[in-house]
Design an enzyme around this catalytic site. Structure first.
Site, mmCIF file in Angstrom:
data_model
loop_
_atom_site.group_PDB
_atom_site.id
_atom_site.type_symbol
_atom_site.label_atom_id
_atom_site.label_comp_id
_atom_site.label_asym_id
_atom_site.label_seq_id
_atom_site.Cartn_x
_atom_site.Cartn_y
_atom_site.Cartn_z
ATOM 1 N N GLU A 44 26.340 52.535 37.781
ATOM 2 C CA GLU A 44 26.277 51.713 38.990
ATOM 3 C C GLU A 44 27.246 52.245 40.050
ATOM 4 O OE1 GLU A 44 26.802 46.935 40.065
ATOM 5 O OE2 GLU A 44 27.441 47.711 38.120
ATOM 6 N N LYS A 127 19.884 45.787 43.678
ATOM 7 C CA LYS A 127 20.282 44.866 42.614
ATOM 8 C C LYS A 127 19.817 43.444 42.921
ATOM 9 C CE LYS A 127 24.515 43.845 39.957
ATOM 10 N NZ LYS A 127 25.946 44.215 39.873
ATOM 11 N N CYS A 163 23.158 46.545 36.259
ATOM 12 C CA CYS A 163 24.226 45.732 35.661
ATOM 13 C C CYS A 163 23.853 44.266 35.458
ATOM 14 C CB CYS A 163 25.499 45.869 36.492
ATOM 15 S SG CYS A 163 27.000 45.487 35.534
ATOM 16 N N LYS A 196 33.930 42.826 24.078
ATOM 17 C CA LYS A 196 32.739 42.812 24.926
ATOM 18 C C LYS A 196 31.647 43.699 24.354
ATOM 19 C CE LYS A 196 31.523 42.784 29.847
ATOM 20 N NZ LYS A 196 32.024 43.053 31.229
ATOM 21 N N GLY A 333 65.226 48.945 24.399
ATOM 22 C CA GLY A 333 65.297 48.905 22.943
ATOM 23 C C GLY A 333 64.448 47.799 22.362
ATOM 24 N N GLY A 334 63.868 46.942 23.232
ATOM 25 C CA GLY A 334 63.011 45.858 22.771
ATOM 26 C C GLY A 334 61.569 46.294 22.613
#
Length: 581
Positions: A44, A127, A163, A196, A333-334
């Site tokens: 598309e 479309k 689509c 999906k 460091g997380g």
């Protein structure tokens, strides 16, 4: 029945790059011709990229799209590819946009596809169904088409659809059945969200049954701002049999031989609700090897791998398509910064990722060690910039205490990252997850600083799952796990005051994420959440935090969408809003 060799070009266009997208069509059409294809289809709005948003309103852009289509048809013929019919999406218009006083009902910009053959545009389709929900605003931009276009190629009648036409019963697919077609080609710009791909196959099967014909579904791949397109192109027979299916998140061409019925020499009178336009393209089908060619069916990925690949592709294309040489982020460091750094290294390579440790007086030794360990494991450009002297300078000139001092530390870190961005050209990545963004657990102009947030749509509990999956994947490949185990198992903390933990001010993330999934993603109200078993006091507190943080989210960086409802394009609420559930 004739055998039609169909090629579906699952490729990665860029919005606004008409020349580059045209070159992609020529490149992949050459590959399709090399495979002996009789017909090749592209996604598309392939020529313009998707979504083009308010570019639709620029008449110069619409004119450029139409001119590019004509030039592409001529260019394909110059390449010796004029005999191969090519279906390509583009932006068309038969009147001014509806924002103009001189707009004519039923005319305006069109989301269109065209068939190119013999150096010309031989057929067009507009479309029919225009989505206007979630991330889609097509009814804002486009005018719906009322005719079904059917092209005859080698005796086979092929219907063109785009689509959303496949997501709605009736319309073009019912018209295709009435027209007696053997094949429906559906070109797509279908954005990714988790699972999906599990929805698409049953959907295509329903439309194939409705049309009484084989359906070829081709989807684009690649990142475009917050959206990422995952491909997942497929071909489904009229009886629902999956004939071929492409991989996700990678450019490829799915080529498959279809045995489809010939169109009637004298078709029955058309009695569909739409108009019908029939175009004869070519009688000839080049002979094929009797052994035939099958596109194959690629196995689907698990949820963590699927999300990871979406996040990597979304970041890579944002960086590449916008011309950034590298990225920079704070390495605390997380777990959040560790996962963002790993996504960045997977997307760009360690040589294009700068990680900056910015310890304050409250930063623990293990956090500093974990940041250094991650950098060593991944080979990124690692730097240490202590912020305590800068914070002290502010405090020597401002009288601040409590939360203001905590926020000051975050803002000094933000200034540091932006200074490196200005000096060296890096894109700053911010590292806040969806759970934190939801409840406002961030500092404006501090840890929220950045041009892109790879985990903006990833809840905290999923961040941990992704880290564990990525480490397991590394072990499966015989590689060093990229995320230090300590970053995964230690209690999360912003480390802006002594002994601080996220749990001091937020519910347990397992509890929080479940409430947020209902309230944010599912639009559940307070009573619904309590009925689902959540503690009323925790629900009230969480909903209040979410509602009050809307102004922060409005200022947050874009980030890749992976859920059914991401902050930003998907969820649009007023900042000034006194309604409480």
């Amino acid at each position: 029945m004739p055998t039609l060799r169909l090629a579906l070009a699952q490729v990665n266009p860029t919005v606004g790059d008409l020349a580059g997208n045209s070159a992609l069509v020529r490149q992949w059409t050459r590959a399709a011709a090399g495979s002996g294809a009789h017909l090749v289809a592209f996604p598309e709005m392939m020529l313009t990229g998707y979504p083009v948003e308010d570019l639709v309103y620029r008449e110069s852009f619409v004119a450029a799209s139409r001119a590019a289509l004509d030039a592409l048809a001529a260019g394909l013929a110059e390449d010796g590819l004029g005999d191969l019919p090519v279906i390509v999406g583009y932006l068309d218009s038969d009147g001014p946009a509806r924002i103009r006083a001189d707009a004519t009902p039923g005319r305006g910009p069109r989301n269109a596809s065209a068939v190119l053959h013999g150096g010309r545009v031989v057929a067009r389709y507009f479309k029919h169904h225009l989505p206007n929900y979630g991330v889609f605003d097509e009814d804002r931009y486009f005018v719906s088409g009322d005719d079904l276009t059917v092209v005859r190629i080698g005796g086979v009648d092929v219907a063109l659809t785009i689509c959303e036409d496949i997501w709605q019963a009736g319309g073009p697919f019912a018209a295709a059945r009435a027209a007696g077609v053997g094949l429906v080609v559906n070109i797509n710009g279908s954005p990714y969200e988790l699972d999906k791909d599990d929805v698409r196959l049953p959907l295509v099967q329903r439309r194939a049954a409705e049309a009484g014909a084989t359906v070829a579904y081709v989807n684009m791949v690649g990142g475009q701002d917050e959206l990422v397109f995952d491909g997942d192109s497929m071909i489904v027979a009229a009886d629902g049999t999956l004939l071929a299916r492409a991989p996700q998140f990678t450019e490829t061409m799915l080529v498959h031989d279809l045995s489809v019925p010939s169109g009637a020499v004298d078709p029955e009178p058309f009695q569909g609700d739409m108009g019908l336009v029939r175009v004869h393209v070519t009688d000839a089908l080049a002979p094929l090897d009797p052994a035939g060619l099958e596109g194959g069916i690629v196995e689907r990925s698990g949820p963590e791998e699927e999300i990871w690949r979406a996040l990597v592709l979304g970041l890579r294309d944002y960086v590449q398509k916008n011309g950034f040489p590298s990225v920079v982020l704070g390495l605390s460091g997380g777990i959040d910064s560790a996962v963002v750094a790993t996504i960045a290294v997977d997307a760009l390579g360690g040589q294009r990722v700068v990680g900056v440790s910015m310890p304050s007086e409250y930063s623990s030794e293990h956090s500093r060690d974990d940041a250094a360990d991650l950098a060593k494991r991944q080979g990124l450009d690692y730097r240490v910039q202590a912020i305590a002297p800068m914070v002290d300078s502010f405090l020597a000139n401002l009288t601040l205490s409590g939360l203001a001092v905590e926020n000051l530390q975050a803002r000094v870190r933000g200034v540091t990252l932006m200074a490196l961005s200005n000096q060296e050209g890096h894109l700053v990545l911010t590292t806040g997850n969806k759970s934190e963004l939801a409840v406002g657990y961030s500092t404006l102009y501090g840890d929220s600083v950045g041009g892109f947030n790879p985990i903006k749509d990833v809840p905290k509990t999923v961040v941990w799952r992704l880290a564990r999956w990525r480490n397991e994947e590394a072990l499966r490949r015989g590689e060093t796990p990229p995320v230090p185990e300590n970053s995964i198992v230690k209690p999360p903390s912003a480390e802006l005051r002594p002994g601080q933990l996220d749990s001091d001010s937020l519910p347990d993330y397992e509890v929080l994420d479940a409430i947020l999934a209902g309230y944010v993603d599912g639009d559940s109200g307070r009573d619904d959440l309590i009925a689902a078993g959540h503690d009323p006091a925790v629900v009230d507190r969480t909903l209040r935090l979410v509602d009050l943080a809307e102004y922060k989210r409005r200022q947050s960086a874009p980030g890749t969408k992976i859920s059914i409802k991401a902050f930003g394009r998907d969820r649009r609420l007023p900042i000034t809003n006194r309604f409480r559930s």
